[in-house]
Design a protein around this motif. Structure first.
Motif, PDB file in Angstrom:
ATOM      1  N   ALA A  42      13.862   1.403   7.733  1.00  0.00           N
ATOM      2  CA  ALA A  42      14.586   0.468   6.862  1.00  0.00           C
ATOM      3  C   ALA A  42      15.944   1.043   6.470  1.00  0.00           C
ATOM      4  CB  ALA A  42      13.756   0.174   5.612  1.00  0.00           C
ATOM      5  N   VAL A  43      16.001   2.331   6.162  1.00  0.00           N
ATOM      6  CA  VAL A  43      17.276   2.970   5.830  1.00  0.00           C
ATOM      7  C   VAL A  43      18.232   2.893   7.021  1.00  0.00           C
ATOM      8  CG1 VAL A  43      18.389   5.165   5.262  1.00  0.00           C
ATOM      9  CG2 VAL A  43      16.278   4.504   4.098  1.00  0.00           C
TER      10      VAL A  43
ATOM     11  N   ALA B 231      17.047   4.416  -2.822  1.00  0.00           N
ATOM     12  CA  ALA B 231      16.934   5.076  -1.516  1.00  0.00           C
ATOM     13  C   ALA B 231      15.914   6.216  -1.605  1.00  0.00           C
ATOM     14  CB  ALA B 231      18.283   5.604  -1.069  1.00  0.00           C
ATOM     15  N   PRO B 232      15.193   6.489  -0.524  1.00  0.00           N
ATOM     16  CA  PRO B 232      14.056   7.417  -0.596  1.00  0.00           C
ATOM     17  C   PRO B 232      14.412   8.897  -0.612  1.00  0.00           C
ATOM     18  CG  PRO B 232      14.301   6.609   1.634  1.00  0.00           C
ATOM     19  CD  PRO B 232      15.301   5.865   0.804  1.00  0.00           C
TER      20      PRO B 232
ATOM     21  N   ILE C 291      14.001  -4.799   0.896  1.00  0.00           N
ATOM     22  CA  ILE C 291      12.744  -4.917   0.159  1.00  0.00           C
ATOM     23  C   ILE C 291      11.917  -3.634   0.319  1.00  0.00           C
ATOM     24  CG2 ILE C 291      10.524  -6.133   0.058  1.00  0.00           C
ATOM     25  CD1 ILE C 291      12.025  -8.675   0.849  1.00  0.00           C
ATOM     26  N   LEU C 292      11.845  -3.112   1.541  1.00  0.00           N
ATOM     27  CA  LEU C 292      11.080  -1.888   1.773  1.00  0.00           C
ATOM     28  C   LEU C 292      11.675  -0.698   1.012  1.00  0.00           C
ATOM     29  CD1 LEU C 292      10.029  -1.892   5.541  1.00  0.00           C
ATOM     30  CD2 LEU C 292       8.536  -1.546   3.555  1.00  0.00           C
ATOM     31  N   ILE C 293      13.006  -0.616   1.009  1.00  0.00           N
ATOM     32  CA  ILE C 293      13.642   0.487   0.278  1.00  0.00           C
ATOM     33  C   ILE C 293      13.371   0.343  -1.211  1.00  0.00           C
ATOM     34  CG2 ILE C 293      15.884   1.458  -0.379  1.00  0.00           C
ATOM     35  CD1 ILE C 293      16.833   0.788   2.484  1.00  0.00           C
ATOM     36  N   GLY C 294      13.466  -0.893  -1.718  1.00  0.00           N
ATOM     37  CA  GLY C 294      13.163  -1.119  -3.128  1.00  0.00           C
ATOM     38  C   GLY C 294      11.704  -0.876  -3.458  1.00  0.00           C
ATOM     39  N   ALA C 295      10.826  -1.074  -2.463  1.00  0.00           N
ATOM     40  CA  ALA C 295       9.390  -0.874  -2.677  1.00  0.00           C
ATOM     41  C   ALA C 295       9.001   0.593  -2.605  1.00  0.00           C
ATOM     42  CB  ALA C 295       8.602  -1.668  -1.635  1.00  0.00           C
ATOM     43  N   GLY C 296       9.516   1.295  -1.596  1.00  0.00           N
ATOM     44  CA  GLY C 296       9.184   2.702  -1.421  1.00  0.00           C
ATOM     45  C   GLY C 296       7.892   2.947  -0.680  1.00  0.00           C
TER      46      GLY C 296
ATOM     47  N   LEU D 205       4.642   0.732   1.885  1.00  0.00           N
ATOM     48  CA  LEU D 205       4.173  -0.492   2.535  1.00  0.00           C
ATOM     49  C   LEU D 205       2.807  -0.851   1.951  1.00  0.00           C
ATOM     50  CD1 LEU D 205       5.326  -2.363   4.715  1.00  0.00           C
ATOM     51  CD2 LEU D 205       3.993  -1.112   6.403  1.00  0.00           C
ATOM     52  N   ALA D 206       2.836  -1.355   0.714  1.00  0.00           N
ATOM     53  CA  ALA D 206       1.611  -1.737   0.013  1.00  0.00           C
ATOM     54  C   ALA D 206       1.916  -2.993  -0.799  1.00  0.00           C
ATOM     55  CB  ALA D 206       1.141  -0.609  -0.895  1.00  0.00           C
ATOM     56  N   PRO D 207       0.930  -3.872  -1.031  1.00  0.00           N
ATOM     57  CA  PRO D 207       1.192  -5.149  -1.690  1.00  0.00           C
ATOM     58  C   PRO D 207       1.928  -5.036  -3.015  1.00  0.00           C
ATOM     59  CG  PRO D 207      -1.007  -5.158  -0.755  1.00  0.00           C
ATOM     60  CD  PRO D 207      -0.470  -3.772  -0.575  1.00  0.00           C
ATOM     61  N   ALA D 208       1.456  -4.196  -3.913  1.00  0.00           N
ATOM     62  CA  ALA D 208       2.095  -4.093  -5.222  1.00  0.00           C
ATOM     63  C   ALA D 208       3.525  -3.552  -5.090  1.00  0.00           C
ATOM     64  CB  ALA D 208       1.266  -3.191  -6.129  1.00  0.00           C
ATOM     65  N   ALA D 209       3.694  -2.574  -4.201  1.00  0.00           N
ATOM     66  CA  ALA D 209       5.024  -1.997  -4.001  1.00  0.00           C
ATOM     67  C   ALA D 209       5.978  -3.023  -3.396  1.00  0.00           C
ATOM     68  CB  ALA D 209       4.944  -0.769  -3.108  1.00  0.00           C
ATOM     69  N   ILE D 210       5.485  -3.810  -2.429  1.00  0.00           N
ATOM     70  CA  ILE D 210       6.326  -4.825  -1.807  1.00  0.00           C
ATOM     71  C   ILE D 210       6.736  -5.878  -2.833  1.00  0.00           C
ATOM     72  CG2 ILE D 210       6.364  -6.703  -0.114  1.00  0.00           C
ATOM     73  CD1 ILE D 210       6.705  -3.952   1.107  1.00  0.00           C
ATOM     74  N   HIS D 211       5.815  -6.239  -3.715  1.00  0.00           N
ATOM     75  CA  HIS D 211       6.154  -7.200  -4.772  1.00  0.00           C
ATOM     76  C   HIS D 211       7.293  -6.646  -5.640  1.00  0.00           C
ATOM     77  CE1 HIS D 211       5.682 -10.221  -7.904  1.00  0.00           C
ATOM     78  NE2 HIS D 211       5.652  -9.227  -8.787  1.00  0.00           N
ATOM     79  N   THR D 212       7.180  -5.373  -5.991  1.00  0.00           N
ATOM     80  CA  THR D 212       8.244  -4.746  -6.787  1.00  0.00           C
ATOM     81  C   THR D 212       9.552  -4.713  -6.023  1.00  0.00           C
ATOM     82  OG1 THR D 212       6.643  -3.364  -7.974  1.00  0.00           O
ATOM     83  CG2 THR D 212       8.940  -2.620  -7.948  1.00  0.00           C
ATOM     84  N   GLY D 213       9.473  -4.356  -4.736  1.00  0.00           N
ATOM     85  CA  GLY D 213      10.683  -4.308  -3.928  1.00  0.00           C
ATOM     86  C   GLY D 213      11.353  -5.663  -3.809  1.00  0.00           C
ATOM     87  N   PHE D 214      10.544  -6.702  -3.637  1.00  0.00           N
ATOM     88  CA  PHE D 214      11.089  -8.056  -3.534  1.00  0.00           C
ATOM     89  C   PHE D 214      11.802  -8.436  -4.826  1.00  0.00           C
ATOM     90  CE2 PHE D 214      10.870 -12.654  -3.982  1.00  0.00           C
ATOM     91  CZ  PHE D 214      11.366 -13.076  -2.749  1.00  0.00           C
ATOM     92  N   GLU D 215      11.194  -8.164  -5.961  1.00  0.00           N
ATOM     93  CA  GLU D 215      11.823  -8.487  -7.246  1.00  0.00           C
ATOM     94  C   GLU D 215      13.118  -7.708  -7.439  1.00  0.00           C
ATOM     95  OE1 GLU D 215      11.053 -10.837  -9.404  1.00  0.00           O
ATOM     96  OE2 GLU D 215       9.531 -11.478  -7.958  1.00  0.00           O
ATOM     97  N   ARG D 216      13.134  -6.485  -6.971  1.00  0.00           N
ATOM     98  CA  ARG D 216      14.354  -5.679  -7.106  1.00  0.00           C
ATOM     99  C   ARG D 216      15.487  -6.244  -6.244  1.00  0.00           C
ATOM    100  NH1 ARG D 216      11.380   0.320  -7.071  1.00  0.00           N
ATOM    101  NH2 ARG D 216      11.057   0.400  -9.355  1.00  0.00           N
ATOM    102  N   VAL D 217      15.160  -6.736  -5.067  1.00  0.00           N
ATOM    103  CA  VAL D 217      16.195  -7.339  -4.223  1.00  0.00           C
ATOM    104  C   VAL D 217      16.678  -8.648  -4.827  1.00  0.00           C
ATOM    105  CG1 VAL D 217      16.673  -8.341  -1.957  1.00  0.00           C
ATOM    106  CG2 VAL D 217      15.410  -6.200  -2.130  1.00  0.00           C
ATOM    107  N   GLN D 218      15.761  -9.421  -5.411  1.00  0.00           N
ATOM    108  CA  GLN D 218      16.181 -10.655  -6.084  1.00  0.00           C
ATOM    109  C   GLN D 218      17.126 -10.344  -7.245  1.00  0.00           C
ATOM    110  OE1 GLN D 218      15.523 -13.820  -4.939  1.00  0.00           O
ATOM    111  NE2 GLN D 218      14.776 -12.566  -3.240  1.00  0.00           N
ATOM    112  N   GLN D 219      16.838  -9.269  -7.964  1.00  0.00           N
ATOM    113  CA  GLN D 219      17.734  -8.866  -9.051  1.00  0.00           C
ATOM    114  C   GLN D 219      19.073  -8.411  -8.509  1.00  0.00           C
ATOM    115  OE1 GLN D 219      17.194  -9.145 -12.459  1.00  0.00           O
ATOM    116  NE2 GLN D 219      19.385  -8.695 -12.449  1.00  0.00           N
TER     117      GLN D 219
END
Length: 404
Positions: free
Chosen positions: A173-174, A281-282, A348-353, A355-369
């Motif tokens: 993703a990076v 970023a990781p 989204i993956l970078i924002g999530a950190g 590849l897991a459902p809860a992390a992806i949800h967080t990553g998606f919200e961070r990209v929306q922000q």
């Protein structure tokens, strides 16, 4: 009155020929005299009279001979005489003086330093940007000075020995985001570089500021490319829609409109993207390079904003042209895909950190922000440029989905 003061100063050039530098002795002796005073010249060189006479004519100094032509009387003449009679005056080197930076730089001034006198008869240089109103900002010199102080060396400012221990999907993703950023930085380099070659050198502060902007972008391209290769990867995907979006920036012929689209809207939006990567970023290397790049990009936004505020002050009708440029670019890109799916998913993956459902949800919200922050930033800058709130919201929403 002192009779000695009435006598002309005498200089003996002895056996030094005019083809070996004797004119320097004469020239410097003349500079110490008041206008209208005379300099008495003697020499032991055969034929010196003809050489002195030719030099005096070329410099505009009246010449008289004593009986027998064993000595000559040169008067100081005028600084505007001889070859400099029709010389052009090009303002003042000091930009703080009133009238130093003139509203229009004639073609005949060419590459001369501002403040120099330009001999008549030189070539005509046709710079497209030779009217101050079309590109100037009074902040150019200060922004250039800031850029000089803020330059950073990728080899010393960043730790390239960092260990990349995050999951391979996050590294991929990076790499995809870095690939996307490289092509956008290529556009951000080429747009000011194209105008730099059209800018009359009389406006050296703006010339220097744009040159530093080009240098910044070259450094960003270098570090993003090195980051891609750090994990053994090659650059990833580049889409037709992204290329079309960036080409519209390079195709814009008007400096003010190009600055508006690139710096105020595009690079301003990119500052938010770089801040996002600085936060999520990781690895510390990627976070550090994005922090430094964001600082550079903020300066580019400031340069574009300050120019547009300068021009809008005396030309408020430009505001409608800026709005039309946003609309035209939106219509041009209406059929393109905008931000490619690979980049969006990578963010989204970078924002999530992970590849897991809860992390992806967080990553998606961070990209929306991130997208909301980008829109808010554009809206705020449009307000500063004098757009009404409804118009600023509309134009911000029309900005290309490719971010830049």
């Amino acid at each position: 009155m002192n009779k000695a003061a009435l006598l002309p100063k005498t200089i003996a050039i002895e056996s030094l020929g005019f083809d070996a530098g004797a004119h320097l002795l004469v020239k410097h002796a003349l500079t110490g005299l008041a206008p209208g005073q005379s300099l008495r010249v003697t020499s032991q060189v055969p034929g010196w009279q003809a050489l002195l006479a030719a030099w005096a004519r070329s410099q505009g100094h009246p010449l008289q001979w004593e009986p027998g032509q064993q000595a000559a009387l040169l008067q100081t003449g005028s600084a505007e005489a001889g070859r400099w009679r029709d010389a052009a005056h090009t303002g003042h080197a000091n930009p703080r003086l009133d009238g130093a930076v003139l509203e229009h730089a004639p073609a005949g001034w060419g590459l001369a330093a501002r403040g120099a006198r330009v001999e008549a008869g030189g070539p005509q240089w046709h710079f497209q940007l030779d009217h101050k109103q079309d590109f100037w900002t009074d902040s150019a010199a200060d922004l250039y000075a800031q850029a000089v102080q803020a330059q950073w060396n990728p080899d010393t400012a960043l730790d390239w020995d960092v260990v990349l221990d995050h999951p391979p999907e996050i590294e991929a993703a990076v790499v995809q985001v870095m690939t996307y950023m490289i092509e956008n930085e290529n556009a951000a380099l080429l747009v000011p570089a194209r105008f730099l070659g059209q800018l009359h050198p009389h406006y050296r502060e703006m010339q220097a500021a744009l040159a530093m902007q080009v240098a910044d972008e070259a450094r960003h391209i270098e570090v993003f490319t090195r980051r891609v290769r750090l994990g053994g990867s090659e650059p990833a995907l580049s889409t037709a829609g992204g290329q079309t979006s960036l080409k519209s920036l390079l195709d814009e012929p008007d400096f003010s409109i190009a600055s508006f689209l690139l710096s105020v809207l595009g690079e301003g939006t990119f500052v938010n993207l770089l801040q996002f990567l600085q936060a999520y970023a990781p690895d510390p290397l990627t976070r550090a390079m994005c922090r430094l790049a964001a600082r550079d990009e903020a300066r580019h936004v400031a340069l574009g904003m300050s120019h547009l505020l300068y021009r809008l002050h005396s030309e408020p009708a430009l505001r409608s042209r800026l709005a039309q440029a946003v609309e035209a670019r939106h219509d041009l890109l209406a059929g393109s895909a905008g931000l490619n799916e690979e980049v969006f998913d990578s963010l989204i993956l970078i924002g999530a950190g992970a590849l897991a459902p809860a992390a992806i949800h967080t990553g998606f919200e961070r990209v929306q922000q991130l997208v909301r922050d980008m829109g808010d930033g554009r809206f705020t800058r449009l307000l500063r440029l004098g757009f009404e709130r409804d118009e600023a919201e509309r134009l911000s929403a029309l900005h290309t989905r490719n971010f830049m």
